[in-house]
Design a protein around this motif. Structure first.
Motif, PDB file in Angstrom:
ATOM      1  N   ASP A  77      -6.632   6.676  -8.806  1.00  0.00           N
ATOM      2  CA  ASP A  77      -6.615   8.030  -8.262  1.00  0.00           C
ATOM      3  C   ASP A  77      -7.302   7.997  -6.901  1.00  0.00           C
ATOM      4  N   LYS A  78      -6.698   8.620  -5.906  1.00  0.00           N
ATOM      5  CA  LYS A  78      -7.243   8.544  -4.549  1.00  0.00           C
ATOM      6  C   LYS A  78      -8.610   9.210  -4.431  1.00  0.00           C
ATOM      7  N   SER A  90      -1.937  12.380  -7.134  1.00  0.00           N
ATOM      8  CA  SER A  90      -3.114  11.717  -6.554  1.00  0.00           C
ATOM      9  C   SER A  90      -3.082  10.206  -6.729  1.00  0.00           C
ATOM     10  N   TYR A  91      -1.904   9.639  -7.044  1.00  0.00           N
ATOM     11  CA  TYR A  91      -1.823   8.190  -7.236  1.00  0.00           C
ATOM     12  C   TYR A  91      -2.027   7.450  -5.911  1.00  0.00           C
ATOM     13  N   GLN A  92      -2.817   6.377  -5.980  1.00  0.00           N
ATOM     14  CA  GLN A  92      -3.048   5.480  -4.845  1.00  0.00           C
ATOM     15  C   GLN A  92      -2.647   4.077  -5.292  1.00  0.00           C
ATOM     16  N   THR A 101      -2.325  -0.098  -4.323  1.00  0.00           N
ATOM     17  CA  THR A 101      -2.604  -1.274  -3.498  1.00  0.00           C
ATOM     18  C   THR A 101      -2.065  -2.487  -4.239  1.00  0.00           C
ATOM     19  N   ASN A 141       0.943   5.806  -1.448  1.00  0.00           N
ATOM     20  CA  ASN A 141       0.433   6.838  -2.344  1.00  0.00           C
ATOM     21  C   ASN A 141       1.553   7.829  -2.639  1.00  0.00           C
ATOM     22  N   SER A 149       0.844  -1.190   0.000  1.00  0.00           N
ATOM     23  CA  SER A 149       0.000   0.000   0.000  1.00  0.00           C
ATOM     24  C   SER A 149       0.878   1.237   0.000  1.00  0.00           C
ATOM     25  N   VAL A 168      -3.020   0.700  -9.546  1.00  0.00           N
ATOM     26  CA  VAL A 168      -2.813   2.135  -9.384  1.00  0.00           C
ATOM     27  C   VAL A 168      -4.117   2.843  -9.738  1.00  0.00           C
TER      28      VAL A 168
END
Length: 425
Positions: free
Chosen positions: A146-147, A126-128, A130, A120, A118, A144
């Motif tokens: 966007d949060k 704004s990349y998230q 998991t 960011n 996990s 990947v």
């Protein structure tokens, strides 16, 4: 007046991103426009940015880099599957993306004990991220998004750096191939021919050189096979040592360091015949070393290449499986006037063992030529020293040899000589 026209672009299929510029001129006026081309794709390289197959040495670490190029297509996510090879373990994962003014931002991802991934991009983007790392199959899956749940950025690149630990210290080369697939975009493969870099290893060849300004000498020492290993086969074969010295025929000399006042002067570098010695090195119980001279044949070849002169010392019948040390000196002469300084001699020297895979080693001497401490220049009134040596072995001198020196057209004899005990006249 309006002019409308179309332009055909030639796009390099190997390029994922390229900017095309167009300029239109009408009289004294002009207009400019640009078009930025993006093609979606995925690139896999080693830690140094090399694709395909690369050769790497390190102390137990392998690095792969995955770069995903995004065109103008709207995407909610990137689904990445990276298959690491057997024999490595993922220890660190970083997300990277471009900075606005050039370069990249890097963000460490968390890898839990259960393999969950996990992270960011903080407040930089704004990349998230998991995902999961399965240590049994050595497969990494990443998503990947966007949060904020919106589409990912377009016409850009984003990627990951995989740092792995290699549990191997045998010093032999190993091939590690890494595969990555990005759903809907493509896949890529990269292979590293990796060798463990032992910090305690001893180099087979090492060289030192120094400039002796007062005597105008270049002094060299080459350490060969200090561990006395069998470099070729069972160690019974003979080796050939090749030592190449290269120097400029003319160099710039100036007055008292003022480079605007100077001239090009001739520089001659000549091997000191009786300085060439190959020693067998024996380690004593008290830690000291004993050097014993070995009678090994050698020859010297001199060639010219453009503005440089090349002196190649070739020594044959060098024993394998033995710690050796080669020592020799070169005499440097110039016609620089007294008080002139040559800031950089620019003499380079390289040594290698023919017939082996060991890398040659180099030494470059850029020391300063200046007046000696005892007197001015020692280059005026040059003398020619002639050595008579055995054919194929310049190390075996011929004392008492009689020879005659003629003019080039042999119209008359200049003088007759008999060599001294050291073979010189």
């Amino acid at each position: 007046v309006t002019v409308t026209y179309d332009t055909t672009l030639t796009i390099d299929p190997a390029k994922q991103n390229y900017t095309y510029y167009n300029t239109f001129k009408a009289g004294e006026r002009q207009g400019n426009a640009s078009y930025e081309y993006w093609k979606s794709g995925v690139e896999k390289t080693d830690g140094n940015g090399k694709s395909g197959t690369s050769t790497v040495t390190s102390q137990g670490v392998l690095v792969w880099k995955v770069t995903v190029y995004l065109d103008e297509t709207q995407r909610k996510s990137l689904d990445i599957t990276d298959s690491l090879p057997t024999g490595v373990k993922l220890t660190k994962l970083q997300l990277f993306h471009p900075q606005q003014w050039g370069g990249y931002w890097f963000h460490d991802m968390a890898i839990g004990e259960d393999g969950n991934i996990s992270g960011n991009a903080g407040n930089r983007a704004s990349y998230q991220v998991t995902g999961n790392y399965d240590s049994n199959t050595n497969q990494v899956t990443l998503k990947v998004t966007d949060k904020d749940g919106v589409d990912l950025p377009t016409k850009t690149r984003v990627g990951f750096i995989f740092t792995c630990e290699v549990d191997c210290t045998d010093g032999e080369p190993h091939d590690f191939t890494n595969n990555v697939t990005v759903a809907g975009i493509g896949s890529a493969t990269q292979t590293q021919k990796w060798t463990y870099d032992n910090p305690d290893k001893t180099e087979v060849l090492s060289k030192t050189g120094k400039w002796l300004n007062n005597s105008r000498m270049l002094s060299y020492s080459v350490d060969i096979n200090p561990d006395a290993k069998n470099l070729v086969g069972d160690g019974t074969e003979k080796l050939t040592l090749v030592d190449t010295l290269t120097h400029w025929k003319k160099v710039w000399a100036c007055v008292n360091g003022n480079w605007s006042v100077g001239q090009r002067v001739q520089m001659d570098v000549s091997l000191v015949q009786n300085s060439v010695k190959l020693y067998k090195v024996t380690k004593n119980e008290d830690g000291t070393q004993t050097e014993t001279v070995l009678p090994v044949p050698w020859v010297l070849e001199e060639t010219e290449e453009n503005d440089k002169r090349i002196c190649t010392l070739r020594m044959s019948d060098v024993p394998d499986g033995t710690h050796l040390r080669l020592k020799y000196m070169y005499k440097v002469e110039t016609d620089a006037p007294e008080g002139y300084i040559i800031d950089k001699l620019g003499v380079s020297n390289k040594v290698k063992l023919e017939g082996t895979t060991y890398e040659p080693v180099s030494e470059e001497i850029n020391k300063k030529w200046e007046d000696t401490e005892t007197s001015g220049q020692v280059t005026s009134g040059k003398k020619l020293v002639i050595y008579k040596v055995a054919k194929g072995d310049y190390g075996t001198v011929l004392p008492g040899a009689e020879f005659t020196v003629y003019k080039v057209d042999t119209s008359y004899t200049l003088t007759e000589y008999t060599t001294r005990p050291d073979g010189s006249a």
